[in-house]
Design an enzyme around this catalytic site. Sequence first.
Site, PDB file in Angstrom:
ATOM      1  N   CYS A   1       0.832  -1.203   0.000  1.00 45.58           N
ATOM      2  CA  CYS A   1       0.000   0.000   0.000  1.00 45.58           C
ATOM      3  C   CYS A   1       0.867   1.253   0.000  1.00 45.58           C
ATOM      4  CB  CYS A   1      -0.930   0.016   1.207  1.00 45.58           C
ATOM      5  SG  CYS A   1      -2.068   1.424   1.181  1.00 45.58           S
TER       6      CYS A   1
ATOM      7  N   HIS B   1       3.346  -5.432  -7.773  1.00 47.07           N
ATOM      8  CA  HIS B   1       3.105  -4.180  -8.493  1.00 47.07           C
ATOM      9  C   HIS B   1       4.467  -3.623  -8.904  1.00 47.07           C
ATOM     10  CE1 HIS B   1       0.561  -0.434  -9.173  1.00 47.07           C
ATOM     11  NE2 HIS B   1       1.804  -0.032  -9.422  1.00 47.07           N
TER      12      HIS B   1
ATOM     13  N   ASN C   1       1.092  -6.870 -11.650  1.00 51.12           N
ATOM     14  CA  ASN C   1       0.133  -5.812 -11.334  1.00 51.12           C
ATOM     15  C   ASN C   1       0.715  -4.464 -11.729  1.00 51.12           C
ATOM     16  OD1 ASN C   1      -0.903  -4.046  -8.448  1.00 51.12           O
ATOM     17  ND2 ASN C   1      -2.274  -4.670 -10.070  1.00 51.12           N
ATOM     18  N   GLY C   2      -0.161  -3.591 -12.236  1.00 48.24           N
ATOM     19  CA  GLY C   2       0.249  -2.245 -12.616  1.00 48.24           C
ATOM     20  C   GLY C   2      -0.107  -1.933 -14.050  1.00 48.24           C
TER      21      GLY C   2
ATOM     22  N   ARG D   1      -7.860  -1.065 -10.281  1.00 46.77           N
ATOM     23  CA  ARG D   1      -8.642   0.111 -10.663  1.00 46.77           C
ATOM     24  C   ARG D   1      -9.331  -0.036 -12.009  1.00 46.77           C
ATOM     25  NH1 ARG D   1      -4.150   4.425 -10.521  1.00 46.77           N
ATOM     26  NH2 ARG D   1      -2.953   2.572 -11.120  1.00 46.77           N
TER      27      ARG D   1
END
Length: 332
Positions: free
Chosen positions: A85, A153, A184-185, A209
Amino acid sequence: MQDVTDLRFMRVIAHYGSPDYFFTEYFRVYANSGLHKNILRSITENTSGRPVFAQLIGESIPDLMRVAGELSRYPIAGIDLNLGCPAPRIYRKNVGGGLLRDPDKLNSMLGELRQAVNGRFTVKMRVGFDDTANFDRILDLINRHNIDLLSLHGRTVKEMYHSDVHYDLIAHAVQRVQCPVLANGNVTSAVAAAAVLSQTEAAGVMIGRAAIRNPWIFQQTRQHLSGQPVSNIMLPAVRDYIERLRCATAMPSIPERARVSHMKMYLNYIGQGVDATGAFLSDMRQARTEAELFGACDRHLLSEPDQPFAVEPYPGQAARPNRETAHVLEAC
């Protein structure tokens, strides 16, 4: 994605084609912390037919072990530890991405949790805090403690979402660790997912997202990877998605202004694929009442029924925080 991937949103996503598995919002773990009832519902009332991993965030090893044990009594696919995070209010407490600064602490944490978790134990992280100096050392800890799955990420914590994604570092991790890796990303579409898989040779992708903007992305990715035609989504179908979100997340007991702000959190992402000019985003952001907000949705999404929803976000249409909302989106 904290404050987004609750039970209600999971049910909406499942209507359009679920991912292979879900991760809960993170359970905040500290001394005397309990299991957040609303997050727990995404496990106990899950009707998607997909497994759900329970995500933890914290730095107290005894409390992480305690909560992991409590969660093991529920129908979870495994325990996931958040080490990624990037929200400053989180990492300043030395949790989430903040722990990437302390490999010695991670060594102890991963070792103790691995002993405490009888089932799958997974980790979600970034490639570093402000640089990648600890990256290989932490990857070696993933191996040492027999982590079952790594979601990576490809940015540092300090890069947030602003830099290019370092897919080469994800590819490096794929070669170095013994467990499967999820990339991820900026996995923003089915085509992007295929490109990331090809570039990194990861076992799969983690999508956050982009699923708010386009809940069809999981279905479309499966279609693309299997050589099938990818479904085209027209703007009226997006209007139906917005209505489904409204019905699923509506809380009549809270003031209308707060309900409008909550819907804007979703619409900031959905609007990226509506029109290249950004007219829809501009109109909906000016709305103050539900009538104004959903009137803007009708004008922009129903007036041209044959207009397709953009597969990739339009350039320059990045989501931005809504000052009115009390909810914070943290796509970790």
